[in-house]
Design an enzyme around this catalytic site. Structure first.
Site, short mmCIF file in Angstrom:
data_model
loop_
_atom_site.label_atom_id
_atom_site.label_comp_id
_atom_site.label_asym_id
_atom_site.label_seq_id
_atom_site.Cartn_x
_atom_site.Cartn_y
_atom_site.Cartn_z
CE LYS A 1 -16.05 -23.08 -51.87
NZ LYS A 1 -15.34 -22.11 -51.05
CD GLU B 1 -21.66 -34.18 -41.53
OE1 GLU B 1 -20.95 -34.15 -42.55
OE2 GLU B 1 -21.35 -33.62 -40.46
N GLY C 1 -18.24 -20.98 -47.74
CA GLY C 1 -19.52 -21.58 -47.37
C GLY C 1 -20.37 -20.67 -46.50
NE ARG C 2 -16.17 -18.72 -42.16
CZ ARG C 2 -15.27 -19.55 -42.66
NH1 ARG C 2 -15.64 -20.73 -43.14
NH2 ARG C 2 -14.00 -19.22 -42.72
CD GLU D 1 -16.87 -23.12 -40.76
OE1 GLU D 1 -17.36 -22.53 -41.76
OE2 GLU D 1 -17.11 -24.31 -40.51
CG HIS E 1 -39.85 -14.64 -20.00
ND1 HIS E 1 -40.49 -14.11 -18.90
CD2 HIS E 1 -40.04 -13.75 -21.01
CE1 HIS E 1 -41.07 -12.97 -19.23
NE2 HIS E 1 -40.80 -12.72 -20.51
CE LYS F 1 -15.56 -31.40 -42.72
NZ LYS F 1 -15.30 -30.59 -43.91
#
Ligand code: F6P
Length: 515
Positions: free
Chosen positions: A193, A199, A247-248, A333, A364, A479
């Site tokens: 965005k 990263e 973003g999410r 978030e 399990h 950050k």
């Protein structure tokens, strides 16, 4: 106009009249076993809600009809209806960023018929027919989790090049993906965005180096077109979206480009149509039968009145195995906040820790603790009635029946339990809540509808908690500190600003370029 939740002297959701009643209700229900609540068939059947083939069974939640009525009172006292109206009206409800919240426009009929959508579809079709063997999406957070999850969910519809998602700055992630690709036949999409996320930009630069002479083929999806252009992406390969798409919440926008390439524009359009159907339901259904409203209120009930700090999401659908990770970012978030939308410290807890993985594998591993451990974890157990895109017969079809049987069995075992005084290690106390969410089959439409349901559950609980579900300032400090640690490692600054043990650890790193 948004009705302010936080009137002077009423800074906290817990100070409403409904909250006082809910506290009493919770005390009573703590003494009432789910086994007994479930035995009341009228109550239980009355707690099953449907929207077409989507069925949300709340009968294994520790609630009665009265609890739900009081939760709806809580919604009324905290101005939920006004807040939902403000969301749909496009008001600037994301106050800290002074923005409207527009992700729902991305799946509406107007957008599906827009020139922007046509151009995205046409690019996707070109790539699908262009001899491209591999597509690598580089992005992180919402620029990765949503599309990666939907690609996995719709694997039965995959009909394009091989699809890869790279998010981690750990070089092994990109390295291992590119090891199986050839630069001449690989499309790298940089999805960000902001087009500044450290990263992503580092991985994008590595990919550009790997592409060499083919670097001109890179594409970008961003809300910052100029930054992408300045970075070197060709203008006709930049696909933008609105700043008001968080973003999410962004997989519906151009961020869905890799999914569109993966499954084709028609299936992607069905995904959007499913989400839009849920938007309509959320906007128009009375709160008494509104799935996101009821499920959002139950988040609040379990967190604030039953004192349950985590919430599990267990899809009994292997292709939905990434849904818990996506929902984790979505809810945590969005609602992991300790101040109100107006900046007032909150006295009540907000998001539960969201976690989970696909069934039956989960049974399990950690389900032991869910059945007999000391923490009670409310669950969403998700299961389609039929497998999608697989024409199964005989034993193969029976495996899906076994899957459904397991989903139902877990919910029943958690709720009903099985007392055994003689052998304490075999004692199952039960009384552990869950919601079974089921639907016919995981078609693109059904997946879109399910994901939009989770988005709206997040928004509803965030509204009642009084937080801004659309900003994420909590990620910023890490950050800044990462940049500081990088500068220390590069020798550009001394280690004065960081703790002694952090400095000692950084000093153990090999010199730059030697790793
Ligand atoms: O750092 C958090 C965050 O901003 C998320 O909200 C977002 O989804 C992710 O980083 C990626 O951001 P971008 O799409 O701008 O690269």
């Amino acid at each position: 106009m948004v009705t302010p939740i936080h009137q002077p002297g009423r800074e906290d959701m817990l100070s409403t009249n409904a909250a006082a009643t809910l506290r009493d209700e919770a005390a009573t229900l703590q003494e009432t076993h789910l086994r007994d609540l479930l035995a009341d068939q009228r109550r239980s059947r009355g707690l099953v809600y449907e929207m077409d083939d989507l069925r949300v069974d709340l009968s294994r939640q520790k609630v009665t009809a009265r609890t739900l009525r009081t939760l709806l009172d809580l919604a009324a006292e905290t101005g939920l209806a006004d807040r939902i109206a403000a969301l749909f009206a496009g008001e600037n409800i994301n106050k800290s960023e002074d923005r409207a919240v527009v992700h729902m426009t991305q799946r509406g009929a107007d957008r599906r018929q827009s020139a922007e959508f046509a151009s995205l579809s046409s690019f996707a079709e070109t790539i699908r027919g262009d001899g491209v063997t591999d597509v690598v999406n580089i992005g992180i957070g919402g620029s990765d989790l949503g599309p990666a999850m939907v690609s996995a969910a719709l694997a039965g519809h995959a009909s394009g090049p091989r699809m890869h998602y790279v998010s981690n700055v750990d070089p092994s992630h990109l390295h291992d993906v590119l090891a199986g690709c050839a630069p001449a036949y690989t499309l790298v999409i940089v999805t960000s965005k902001t087009f500044t996320t450290a990263e992503t930009m580092r991985n994008a630069a590595l990919a550009r180096g790997w592409l060499g002479a083919h670097a001109g083929s890179m594409a970008a999806v961003t809300a910052a077109s100029e930054v992408a252009r300045d970075w070197g992406i060709a203008a006709d390969r930049i696909f933008d979206f609105d700043q008001g798409v968080g973003g999410r919440y962004s997989l519906w926008s151009a961020v869905g480009l890799p999914v569109m390439i993966d499954v084709g524009p028609a299936a992607f359009t069905d995904l959007l149509a499913g989400a839009a159907a849920m938007d309509d339901h959320f906007r128009t259904a009375p709160h008494e039968s509104n799935l996101p409203v009821l499920m959002g209120l139950l988040r609040v009930w379990n967190r604030n009145f039953m004192g349950l700090a985590t919430h599990g999401i267990m899809p009994y659908d292997q292709r939905l195995h990434l849904l818990p990770a996506w929902a984790q970012q979505l809810e945590m978030e969005s609602n992991g906040k300790s101040v109100s939308v107006d900046g007032v410290p909150l006295e009540h807890a907000t998001t539960p820790v969201i976690w989970g993985t696909a069934g039956t594998g989960c049974q399990h591993s950690f389900f032991q603790a869910l059945h007999q451990g000391s923490e009670v974890v409310p669950l969403d157990i998700l299961v389609p009635m039929r497998p999608t895109g697989l024409h199964l017969a005989g034993n193969w079809a029976d495996s899906h029946r076994v899957l459904v049987a397991n989903a139902v069995a877990q919910a029943e075992a958690l709720a009903i339990g099985s007392p055994n005084d003689a052998e304490p290690h075999r004692h199952f106390a039960g009384d552990r809540p869950s919601t079974i969410i089921s639907w016919d089959a995981s078609t693109p439409f059904a997946v879109g509808r399910l994901l939009a349901l989770y988005e709206h559950v997040t928004v509803v609980s965030g509204f009642v908690w009084g937080v801004n579900s659309f900003d994420q300032w909590g990620v910023e400090l890490g950050k800044v500190m990462a940049k500081q640690a990088e500068a220390v490692l590069a020798g550009a600054v001394g280690a004065d600003g960081i703790s002694a043990t952090a400095a000692d650890l950084l000093a153990r790193m090999p010199r730059s370029g030697d790793a």
